[in-house]
Design an enzyme around this catalytic site. Structure first.
Site, PDB file in Angstrom:
ATOM      1  N   CYS A  54      -4.201  -1.547  -1.988  1.00 24.24           N
ATOM      2  CA  CYS A  54      -4.402  -0.113  -2.151  1.00 24.24           C
ATOM      3  C   CYS A  54      -5.347   0.049  -3.341  1.00 24.24           C
ATOM      4  O   CYS A  54      -5.033  -0.412  -4.447  1.00 24.24           O
ATOM      5  CB  CYS A  54      -3.060   0.550  -2.440  1.00 24.24           C
ATOM      6  SG  CYS A  54      -3.196   2.284  -2.916  1.00 24.24           S
ATOM      7  N   CYS A 107     -11.061   2.598   0.181  1.00 27.07           N
ATOM      8  CA  CYS A 107      -9.663   2.979   0.403  1.00 27.07           C
ATOM      9  C   CYS A 107      -9.261   2.198   1.642  1.00 27.07           C
ATOM     10  O   CYS A 107      -9.994   2.213   2.643  1.00 27.07           O
ATOM     11  CB  CYS A 107      -9.528   4.479   0.660  1.00 27.07           C
ATOM     12  SG  CYS A 107      -7.890   4.945   1.263  1.00 27.07           S
ATOM     13  N   HIS A 125      -7.223   2.676   3.874  1.00 20.81           N
ATOM     14  CA  HIS A 125      -7.013   3.462   5.091  1.00 20.81           C
ATOM     15  C   HIS A 125      -8.320   3.672   5.873  1.00 20.81           C
ATOM     16  O   HIS A 125      -8.290   3.916   7.079  1.00 20.81           O
ATOM     17  CB  HIS A 125      -6.465   4.860   4.757  1.00 20.81           C
ATOM     18  CG  HIS A 125      -5.004   4.906   4.446  1.00 20.81           C
ATOM     19  ND1 HIS A 125      -4.469   4.379   3.295  1.00 20.81           N
ATOM     20  CD2 HIS A 125      -3.966   5.455   5.128  1.00 20.81           C
ATOM     21  CE1 HIS A 125      -3.147   4.608   3.294  1.00 20.81           C
ATOM     22  NE2 HIS A 125      -2.828   5.256   4.383  1.00 20.81           N
ATOM     23  N   GLU A 174      -2.645   8.669   8.404  1.00 26.19           N
ATOM     24  CA  GLU A 174      -1.176   8.621   8.387  1.00 26.19           C
ATOM     25  C   GLU A 174      -0.584   9.416   9.560  1.00 26.19           C
ATOM     26  O   GLU A 174       0.550   9.193   9.952  1.00 26.19           O
ATOM     27  CB  GLU A 174      -0.629   9.137   7.050  1.00 26.19           C
ATOM     28  CG  GLU A 174      -0.949   8.239   5.860  1.00 26.19           C
ATOM     29  CD  GLU A 174      -0.032   7.008   5.721  1.00 26.19           C
ATOM     30  OE1 GLU A 174       1.159   7.114   6.019  1.00 26.19           O
ATOM     31  OE2 GLU A 174      -0.544   5.943   5.314  1.00 26.19           O
ATOM     32  N   ASP A 216       0.872  -1.174   0.000  1.00 30.36           N
ATOM     33  CA  ASP A 216       0.000   0.000   0.000  1.00 30.36           C
ATOM     34  C   ASP A 216       0.911   1.226   0.000  1.00 30.36           C
ATOM     35  O   ASP A 216       2.122   1.110   0.200  1.00 30.36           O
ATOM     36  CB  ASP A 216      -0.880  -0.011   1.264  1.00 30.36           C
ATOM     37  CG  ASP A 216      -1.764   1.231   1.365  1.00 30.36           C
ATOM     38  OD1 ASP A 216      -2.461   1.556   0.393  1.00 30.36           O
ATOM     39  OD2 ASP A 216      -1.756   1.895   2.429  1.00 30.36           O
ATOM     40  N   SER A 217       0.303   2.388  -0.183  1.00 30.14           N
ATOM     41  CA  SER A 217       1.099   3.619  -0.091  1.00 30.14           C
ATOM     42  C   SER A 217       1.609   3.853   1.329  1.00 30.14           C
ATOM     43  O   SER A 217       2.549   4.609   1.528  1.00 30.14           O
ATOM     44  CB  SER A 217       0.236   4.817  -0.500  1.00 30.14           C
ATOM     45  OG  SER A 217      -0.838   4.956   0.410  1.00 30.14           O
TER      46      SER A 217
END
Ligand code: DGL
Length: 269
Positions: A74, A185, A187, A153, A10-11
């Site tokens: 992701c 997403c 996240h 994040e 993932d990012s």
């Protein structure tokens, strides 16, 4: 039988939602998780750039970690690159878009499903295409939620500010009368309490994590790639950003398995 690890990327921290489900469902498999925190966020970037990042990450997982399968955990990277990655590699590659949509379709009663994701994912039309190819017969209302990823994040998953942002961004979904919201997403499950609070208790939130882990298990069985060695699998975590931050916040988000983080530096061009 195949004792090589499975790569998940993932990012940043979002794919840890998928890694958690993977570890719980397949505790005997080895895992290499890569969070590209040095180049996060992917969501606001042009899809061409994200596609290139996804190619580099996949190549690194294949060449340096000898993975037997890659999970693109992701949505943005899957929307930008999954088809190309499947064409370029001869190991199985799994994304999160199809599994997530399947899970949401199984849950909705009024056939109205909201999908929230990054600007890149929503702008790509990937969910609408998946709905057509799955012939799922649901009405999708897709909205980007810029800013959500940055809160995660920073480890800020239930602040007053994220609540205010959620109220503004989710207002159109409330008006659309959806009974299910797909967290498009990886996240966003970390913001589930805030999103659920804003959407109301009658709306069901769906994450792609569990369904993706089930798909990995089915694919391991079908392809005969299950790990032979038995016993508990090893879990490695690698980040292209600040490894101390990745360990601290990552272990809070994933759990005790994340106790050591390796560093990866992209060669500069
Ligand atoms: N977790 C990623 C996704 O599922 C996006 C995060 C980002 O914008 O970097 O789309």
């Amino acid at each position: 039988m195949d004792d090589r690890p499975i790569g998940i990327f993932d990012s940043g921290f979002g794919g840890l939602t998928v890694a958690r489900a993977f570890i719980d469902l397949l505790p005997e498999e080895d895992l290499v998780y890569f969070g590209d925190t040095g180049r996060y966020p992917y969501g606001p970037r042009p899809l061409d750039e994200v596609r290139e990042f996804a190619r580099q990450v996949t190549e690194m997982l294949v060449e340096r970690h000898d993975v037997k399968m890659v999970v693109v955990a992701c949505n943005t990277a899957a929307a930008a690159a999954l088809e190309l990655l499947r064409f370029e590699h001869d190991i199985p590659l799994i994304g999160v878009i199809d599994p997530g949509l399947r899970a949401a379709v199984a849950v909705t009663r009024n056939r109205r499903v909201g999908v929230i994701g990054t600007v890149g994912t929503i702008g790509s039309g990937a969910y609408q295409r998946a709905a057509v190819s799955q012939r799922c017969g649901v009405e999708l209302s897709c909205y980007a939620c810029p800013g959500f990823v940055e809160f995660v994040e920073r480890g800020e998953t239930d602040s007053e500010q994220v609540h205010v942002l959620a109220q503004r961004l989710l207002a159109p979904l409330r008006e659309a009368g959806v009974d299910t919201v797909l967290l498009g997403c990886t996240h966003y499950p970390f913001l589930a309490r805030t999103i659920g609070d804003v959407m109301g208790r009658e709306v069901v939130l769906v994450s792609s994590a569990e369904e993706t882990a089930f798909e990995v298990r089915a694919l391991l069985d079908d392809t005969g790639l299950v790990r032979r060695s038995g016993g508990k699998g090893a879990h490695r975590f690698v980040s292209s950003g600040d490894v101390d931050l990745f360990r601290r916040l990552g272990s809070r988000l994933l759990g005790p398995e994340l106790d050591d983080v390796g560093a990866w530096t992209w060669p500069s061009n």
